[in-house]
Structures are given as C-alpha cells and as structure tokens.
Design a protein around this motif. Structure first.
Motif, PDB file in Angstrom:
ATOM      1  N   VAL A 382     -14.705  37.259  22.492  1.00  0.00           N
ATOM      2  CA  VAL A 382     -14.126  36.214  23.166  1.00  0.00           C
ATOM      3  C   VAL A 382     -15.096  35.675  24.213  1.00  0.00           C
ATOM      4  O   VAL A 382     -15.177  36.215  25.138  1.00  0.00           O
ATOM      5  N   ILE A 383     -15.442  34.283  23.966  1.00  0.00           N
ATOM      6  CA  ILE A 383     -16.348  33.652  24.678  1.00  0.00           C
ATOM      7  C   ILE A 383     -15.970  32.490  25.427  1.00  0.00           C
ATOM      8  O   ILE A 383     -15.387  31.510  24.353  1.00  0.00           O
ATOM      9  N   HIS A 411     -19.889  34.591  30.498  1.00  0.00           N
ATOM     10  CA  HIS A 411     -19.182  33.797  29.451  1.00  0.00           C
ATOM     11  C   HIS A 411     -18.110  34.697  28.653  1.00  0.00           C
ATOM     12  O   HIS A 411     -17.268  34.404  27.699  1.00  0.00           O
ATOM     13  N   ILE A 412     -18.390  35.922  28.810  1.00  0.00           N
ATOM     14  CA  ILE A 412     -17.752  36.931  27.863  1.00  0.00           C
ATOM     15  C   ILE A 412     -16.316  37.143  28.614  1.00  0.00           C
ATOM     16  O   ILE A 412     -16.583  37.945  29.504  1.00  0.00           O
ATOM     17  N   VAL A 413     -15.219  36.884  27.815  1.00  0.00           N
ATOM     18  CA  VAL A 413     -13.876  37.280  28.615  1.00  0.00           C
ATOM     19  C   VAL A 413     -13.262  38.505  27.973  1.00  0.00           C
ATOM     20  O   VAL A 413     -12.405  38.997  28.713  1.00  0.00           O
ATOM     21  N   ARG A 414     -13.510  38.755  26.774  1.00  0.00           N
ATOM     22  CA  ARG A 414     -12.738  40.016  26.105  1.00  0.00           C
ATOM     23  C   ARG A 414     -13.951  40.671  25.145  1.00  0.00           C
ATOM     24  O   ARG A 414     -14.778  39.704  24.520  1.00  0.00           O
ATOM     25  N   LYS A 415     -13.630  41.903  24.884  1.00  0.00           N
ATOM     26  CA  LYS A 415     -14.541  42.410  23.821  1.00  0.00           C
ATOM     27  C   LYS A 415     -13.864  43.599  23.125  1.00  0.00           C
ATOM     28  O   LYS A 415     -12.947  44.345  23.840  1.00  0.00           O
ATOM     29  N   PHE A 416     -13.765  43.535  21.544  1.00  0.00           N
ATOM     30  CA  PHE A 416     -12.974  44.650  21.096  1.00  0.00           C
ATOM     31  C   PHE A 416     -13.819  45.470  20.204  1.00  0.00           C
ATOM     32  O   PHE A 416     -14.548  44.956  19.480  1.00  0.00           O
TER      33      PHE A 416
END
Ligand code: GUN
Ligand code: FE
Length: 426
Positions: A382-383, A411-416
């Motif tokens: 999520v960017i 800028h990266i707010v989430r990562k899965f």
C-alpha cells in the motif's frame, strides 16, 4: 488476521501488457490468498475487518529475482570497473568476510532491514559459500516476514583464498550439510542451488550439483552470458559446450523440469537463445547492474516475443539499489537505448510491461505470486502517493508511473506477504 479486506485504488497485471485498475475498490484476503478485486464488496465478505486505504494505491509486492545479500555492504563502490575486475577487487574480498559470524550478523541485519522497509516482498538471493552465515541469513529473513529463496554459493575455482572452496568434494559436502540444517526449518524461506557461474565451478562440482538436484528436486539460480570477457572465458573452460548455457544444460542444471533463474542473459548466441526458450529459463533482467558494469543491454523484447519468461533483478551490488521500482524504470530506459542504438524493430518496454516484469513476471518463479487474480498469494503493497509533489488529477496508471519513478520507502504504508503484515521497521 487471516481474512480481511483492503479498500483503495488498486492496480495489478494479468499478463505482460494488461494493467487492471479499479478505483475505490476492494481487495479481499482469505487464508493468505487473494479472493479477488471487487468494485462493490460482495455480501459474503461484508463482515470481514476492513482496512481503509482510500486515496492510496494498492498493488502486488515486488519480486527481486536476483540479489546478492553479502554485497549490500559495498553498494556503489567500484562502479568504474567491468565484471571480472569488479569481482576480484571488491566482491571476493568482501564475501570472504562472511566466515566471521559477527560481521555476517551486522551486515545481513542491514540488508534484511533495507528490503523489509522497501517495496520488495519476494527475493531470490545469493548468500556466500559459508554455511553458518547462510543459515543465519535465512533465519533473519524468516523473522522479517518476507518470502525468499536463498542459496549457499558453490565456487571451487578461480577465486582467492580463503573464499575459494578447497575442492568439489568439500563444496558438495557443505551443500548437503546446509540442506540438512535448513530442512523443515522455515515457513517462508527455502533453499535454491547456487553454482556461482561456470568460471567458478569445476566440472566435478557441476556434476555433483546435478546429482544433488536430482535427489532434492531444488530449483537453481546462476549467472549467464553477462559480459563478453566472461563468455570467452567460459568458451575456453568448457570447449565441449555449444554455448555458455549448454555448459549448465550438460550438467542437468538448466530448466526443463528444473525451475531455473539465470541472471543477465545479455549476449545469447542463436543456439543459446533457442535453448533458453526450449528450457523455459526464467531470465532475471538486471538493467542497473548491466549499466554499472558496462555489461551491455539484454534483448528483453526478443525474449518476450519468443515467450521466454522474464522478471527483474537488482543484482546488488552490481546494482546499487534494492528497489525493484528502480529496476522497472531502468528496464524501460535501457530498452529505449536498445531500440534507438541497436535494433529499431525491438520496441521499448512500456510502463505496463515493466510493472508486469517486476511483479507477475518474477512472481511466477514462486508459483501463484505477483497478481491479485483470485487464488494468488496475498502479497500486497500500500503506497501513499499523495505525498509525491505534483499533479493530483491523474488516473491510476499514471499514478503508478509516478510511483515507479519517484517513490521511495517513505511512501510505503503497509506491506503484506501471504496475507501477513510485514513490519516496515525503523
Ligand atoms: N558473476 C559471477 N559472480 C557474480 C556476481 O557476484 N555479480 C555479478 N553481477 N555477476 C557475477
Ligand atoms: Fe549477480
């Protein structure tokens, strides 16, 4: 959280040319897999927890098909050299240090922290020839939540002491020790056979790795046809092989039933190109490395037109940046030079194609990875592109272009990965 929904502006590839986009849409995760992308949330998912990412871009995690973890520490040094001199001056002395576990711990921690914060969710990694440090790297990667294939490197000739392995027998015995130490140890990290390249591996070692492959069924990674002097050297070392690729092929380590990723593939001969195609070798295109080491420009349009599977690699430290966004923009750039200077029939890569290469193109090496089509593993980024200064009135495809060229880890707010959140670290 095994089942949840992300809401936001979604983009993903379904084939080399097609970018699917959906604004203010829903991406559903069920048991670590994508259940699909929906404009309106179907009834059956309405009770799932919803993570509201409205206004942000949601895309598959990026895949680095070729990176050297122990080279992270000397990124950007020696970029005035070509491959063989760069290996001798910087790479081999640095990799020798991984006999020291304290050094390996601090250097690998820095590498893993970097990819954890960045946009890549999957990596196919070279470690060094040292077993304890390679196991340590795999332990750190497992803890990070990223999904990776990692190789203990095999190299029993043409490298300085103490890095060179003392014999083929020793290299093969160490490989077996390593495989038994990591067997069943991880959920997201797995081993891959890693002969460094033909100049580093005696025929005896290559034959033994072929046997280990047949016994364990492991995938293979190596380097192929990167640099002209290297290719001439392979011709002298393996005169019986019709091409560099045939040298791997003769040892049963080149595609077909053996999932194989080969980095670079810049200078294929006609016979080698046909073998790459026949064996469905996955080409790891590493444009930044090919620029930095002045290796050349890989004919990616020709591979794509022939149906050869292609993904992207950072090749750190041949490349200085781990981000596969950077590899996407470099891939477009070098394809334009190839078209302008070398072959006017080889159309440059589009943004959509470069994005495909860095997601689904590389992801396929891991299985159903790199897209959001139903059934794909839920690897997502999520960017928040709203903090990139500039125009706001853009469609998703153009916002993606700005992210590819201009975003960074802030800028990266989430990562899965497989539906589990990855800590972005500090
Ligand atoms: N060929 C053999 N070893 C290496 C390496 O470490 N990096 C690159 N780019 N090419 C290689
Ligand atoms: Fe490499």
């Amino acid at each position: 959280m095994e089942k949840f929904v992300l809401k936001g502006d979604i983009c993903y590839s379904t084939d080399t040319r097609t970018l699917q986009t959906a604004e203010a849409a829903y991406l559903v995760c069920v048991d670590g897999k994508s259940a699909g992308v929906f404009e309106t949330l179907p009834e059956q998912y309405q009770d799932l927890p919803l993570i509201d990412c409205s206004g942000q871009l949601i895309m598959p995690g990026l895949v680095d098909l070729h990176v050297h973890a122990p080279q992270f520490a000397f990124r950007s040094l020696g970029m005035d050299l070509e491959l063989i001199d760069w290996l001798n001056t910087h790479t081999f002395p640095e990799e020798s240090k991984y006999a020291d576990m304290a050094y390996a711990f601090s250097a690998y921690l820095a590498f893993v922290g970097d990819i954890q914060r960045g946009p890549n969710t999957r990596s196919v990694i070279f470690a060094t020839r040292h077993v304890p440090a390679t196991v340590l790297l795999m332990d750190l990667l497992e803890e990070s939540g990223l999904s990776c294939m990692v190789g203990k490197v095999n190299m029993d000739r043409h490298a300085p002491e103490p890095l060179v392995e003392t014999s083929a027998a020793q290299s093969l015995a160490d490989t077996r020790t390593w495989l038994s130490e990591v067997a069943g140890r991880y959920s997201r990290v797995s081993p891959i056979l890693t002969p460094r390249f033909i100049p580093s591996c005696t025929d005896e070692l290559m034959a033994g790795l072929g046997e280990i492959h047949r016994e364990f069924g492991l995938p293979v990674q190596s380097h192929l046809s990167e640099n002209k002097s290297e290719i001439d050297w392979v011709g002298a070392l393996r005169p019986e092989a019709e091409s560099y690729g045939h040298a791997y092929y003769r040892n049963g380590l080149f595609g077909g039933d053996v999932p194989t990723v080969m980095a670079h593939c810049v200078w294929p001969t006609a016979e080698e190109f046909a073998l790459i195609k026949q064996q469905q070798i996955r080409v790891a295109h590493c444009p930044q490395s090919n620029i930095n080491l002045s290796s050349g420009i890989a004919p990616i349009r020709r591979y794509l037109d022939a149906g050869v599977p292609v993904g992207l690699g950072s090749d750190v430290a041949g490349g200085a940046n781990t981000s596969i966004f950077r590899a996407m923009s470099d891939a477009i750039g070098v394809s334009k030079l190839y078209w302008r200077l070398i072959d006017q029939d080889a159309a440059p890569l589009t943004l959509e194609e470069a994005f495909y290469l860095g997601t689904l193109g590389g992801g396929r090496f891991f299985g159903e990875v790199g897209s959001f089509a139903p059934g794909f593993e839920f690897d997502a980024l999520v960017i928040d592109d709203r903090s990139i200064p500039g125009r706001r009135d853009l469609e998703i495809a153009d916002r993606l272009a700005r992210v590819v060229y201009l975003s960074d880890e802030r800028h990266i707010v989430r990562k899965f990965v497989q539906g589990a959140a990855v800590a972005l670290g500090t």
